[in-house]
Scaffold this active site. Structure first.
Site, PDB file in Angstrom:
ATOM      1  CD  GLU A  14       4.381  -4.476   7.327  1.00  0.00           C
ATOM      2  OE1 GLU A  14       4.735  -3.370   7.749  1.00  0.00           O
ATOM      3  OE2 GLU A  14       3.544  -4.633   6.425  1.00  0.00           O
ATOM      4  CG  HIS A  64       8.528  -1.370   7.920  1.00  0.00           C
ATOM      5  ND1 HIS A  64       9.135  -0.221   7.494  1.00  0.00           N
ATOM      6  CD2 HIS A  64       7.733  -1.785   6.899  1.00  0.00           C
ATOM      7  CE1 HIS A  64       8.714   0.060   6.266  1.00  0.00           C
ATOM      8  NE2 HIS A  64       7.869  -0.878   5.870  1.00  0.00           N
ATOM      9  CG  HIS A  66       8.004  -4.615   3.035  1.00  0.00           C
ATOM     10  ND1 HIS A  66       8.258  -3.846   1.929  1.00  0.00           N
ATOM     11  CD2 HIS A  66       7.370  -3.814   3.927  1.00  0.00           C
ATOM     12  CE1 HIS A  66       7.794  -2.612   2.144  1.00  0.00           C
ATOM     13  NE2 HIS A  66       7.261  -2.576   3.362  1.00  0.00           N
ATOM     14  CG  ASP A  77       6.511   1.515   3.898  1.00  0.00           C
ATOM     15  OD1 ASP A  77       5.715   1.215   4.807  1.00  0.00           O
ATOM     16  OD2 ASP A  77       7.049   0.675   3.152  1.00  0.00           O
TER      17      ASP A  77
HETATM   18 ZN   LIG Z   1       6.506  -1.019   4.331  1.00  0.00          ZN
END
Ligand SMILES: [Zn+2]
Length: 117
Positions: A14, A64, A66, A77
């Site tokens: 990630e 970000h 996934h 999150d």
């Molecule tokens: Zn996330």
């Protein structure tokens, strides 16, 4: 390097970046991305210490990835929400494999104006 490219290069880890831009009416215009100081990424985990950030009003929020491809934000999150918007990128990291949200959970339409290079 484009943000999508950065996410792609780090897959299956990630990534998390800060989104820089401006607000125009109801739109957030993202022109740049920054690596957060001391950001860390790994399997199912990407974060940065918020207190390390400079005060910068051009930071609109975070993005970000996934790597699972699920573009829905997790409960974690929302706990780590920083700024006004949160964007989530999914493989293969090209548009429209991105979603954006307000802290309320309301989704924001994502448009790609021009290739972010
Ligand atoms: Zn996330």
């Amino acid at each position: 390097m484009a943000m999508q490219e950065f996410a792609k290069n780090n897959h299956p880890n990630e990534i998390i970046v800060l989104l820089r831009g401006s607000r125009k009416g109801d739109d957030f215009i993202i022109t740049d991305f920054l690596l957060p100081p001391f950001g860390s990424g790994g399997h199912g985990f990407a974060s940065f210490p918020v207190h390390m950030l400079p005060i910068d009003f051009t930071i609109m929020g975070t993005a970000h990835s996934h790597p699972s491809g699920v573009l829905k934000p997790s409960t974690g999150d929302f706990h780590n929400f920083y700024g006004r918007i949160m964007m989530i990128l999914g493989p293969p990291y090209d548009q429209p494999r991105a979603a954006a949200y307000y802290k309320s959970g309301e989704q924001i339409p994502v448009k790609l104006a021009s290739p972010p290079r």
